[in-house]
Design a protein around this motif. Structure first.
Motif, mmCIF file in Angstrom:
data_model
loop_
_atom_site.group_PDB
_atom_site.id
_atom_site.type_symbol
_atom_site.label_atom_id
_atom_site.label_comp_id
_atom_site.label_asym_id
_atom_site.label_seq_id
_atom_site.Cartn_x
_atom_site.Cartn_y
_atom_site.Cartn_z
ATOM 1 N N GLY A 1 0.799 -1.221 0.000
ATOM 2 C CA GLY A 1 0.000 0.000 0.000
ATOM 3 C C GLY A 1 0.830 1.268 0.000
ATOM 4 N N LEU A 2 2.133 1.164 0.246
ATOM 5 C CA LEU A 2 3.013 2.333 0.237
ATOM 6 C C LEU A 2 3.601 2.615 -1.144
ATOM 7 N N SER B 1 1.435 5.226 -6.980
ATOM 8 C CA SER B 1 0.487 4.868 -8.031
ATOM 9 C C SER B 1 1.191 4.959 -9.383
ATOM 10 N N PRO C 1 -1.815 -3.374 -5.140
ATOM 11 C CA PRO C 1 -1.468 -2.342 -4.147
ATOM 12 C C PRO C 1 -2.636 -1.451 -3.749
ATOM 13 N N ALA C 2 -3.522 -1.129 -4.700
ATOM 14 C CA ALA C 2 -4.670 -0.282 -4.363
ATOM 15 C C ALA C 2 -5.605 -0.976 -3.385
ATOM 16 N N ARG D 1 -3.944 -0.564 0.098
ATOM 17 C CA ARG D 1 -3.638 0.789 0.558
ATOM 18 C C ARG D 1 -4.540 1.256 1.698
#
Length: 328
Positions: A193-194, A197, A278-279, A282
């Motif tokens: 999550g870090l 984007s 990842p999104a 996050r």
């Protein structure tokens, strides 16, 4: 000077001078310039311009060690020499770092406390423990760079300054390194999550305490070809029962197995994830990587596997560290 034509034709900024297949000297662009400045003519023999005292490596030398020598000396090339100075080849920086850069990035998880390796980890983060003369994390980075990865993220927390001091921006290791600093431990999946984007290609994720030479490029390609959302790298754990095992039925012995061996596929701490993952993480904060896999399975999304092979050690305990170091 014929040597100038050889240098120009080769395009490697170096010419190797041999006699009866024995390496007699090396000539670089810089050597040629200095020779001309000192007054040598284009008709002068190459022996007057070449270096007769030069650095070379044997063919059996590990690639990572060769890279270390080249980085330390600022070389772009280094000759490979066998017995009796036989010329066998030439290492170049491009060849050692991988000829085809990949668009994929890698995320290495380095933030753990390494409590099972105390007291060693009281003053050093686990990924920086030395195995075969270099930090485990450095072995991983060099392996990934050699596989074509040029963008690497390091998720750090415990003693992160030691990792940053060693690797810097990654330039001396042939890549670009960016640090994802965990203010508090985020688990094996939370650092996803870090990530910034804009990542559009499948991402390699792996633990920073692994001693392995798995085929990272092939794992990425397999993930894409299989259409997986997540691919889990796996190894095989074999357990030997140290006793004779009885097959009992209705109070009688119907069979006997002496010290049977059973094997299990186990997660190797190496994953490839779709750039959409990842999104999902996050908004969750601290998250184990198992949640990522289980959420995909619950949604019916494809989760595949890839064998990382037997050359794999998870340096999580003192026993595994001894194994990685070749200590019985």
């Amino acid at each position: 000077m014929h040597a100038m034509k050889v240098l120009d034709a080769g395009g490697l900024e170096i010419a190797l001078v041999s006699h009866n297949r024995r390496l007699a000297g090396v000539l670089t662009d810089g050597d040629l310039r200095r020779a001309l400045i000192d007054g040598l003519s284009f008709d002068s023999p190459v022996a007057k311009a070449m270096q007769t005292h030069f650095t070379w490596v044997p063919p059996e030398m590990d690639r990572a060690v060769v890279l270390d020598i080249m980085k330390a000396r600022g070389f772009k090339q280094i000759p490979i020499v066998g017995s009796d100075m036989e010329l066998l080849g030439l290492h170049t920086m491009d060849d050692l770092l991988g000829t085809k850069p990949r668009e994929n990035a890698a995320l290495i998880l380095c933030g753990g406390f390494g409590t099972r390796l105390h007291p060693i980890t009281a003053t050093i983060p686990k990924p920086m423990i030395h195995v075969a003369g270099r930090p485990i994390l450095e072995r991983i980075v060099l392996h990934l760079v050699g596989s074509g990865f040029r963008k690497i993220y390091l998720a750090t927390h415990y003693l992160s300054e030691m990792i940053e001091s060693h690797f810097g921006d990654g330039a001396k290791f042939g890549c670009s390194i960016e640090y994802l600093k965990e203010a508090t431990p985020m688990g094996t999946g939370g650092s996803l999550g870090l990530l910034p984007s804009g990542i559009t290609a499948p991402l390699l994720v792996m633990n920073g305490d692994l001693v392995t030479h798995f085929d990272a490029a092939r794992m990425i390609d397999h993930h894409t070809e299989a259409g997986n959302l997540v691919t889990v790298g796996y190894s095989t754990h074999i357990h030997e029962v140290p006793f004779g095992v009885l097959d009992l039925q209705k109070g009688r012995v119907c069979g006997w197995q002496e010290k049977p061996r059973v094997s299990f596929p186990i997660s190797a701490g190496i994953y490839v994830v779709d750039p959409s993952i990842p999104a999902r993480v996050r908004a969750r904060g601290a998250t184990p990587i198992t949640w990522v896999v289980e959420s995909c399975l619950s949604a019916g999304e494809p989760v595949g596997v890839f064998p990382v092979g037997e050359d794999w050690v998870d340096v999580g305990r003192h026993e595994e560290l001894k194994k990685a170091r070749g200590v019985s």
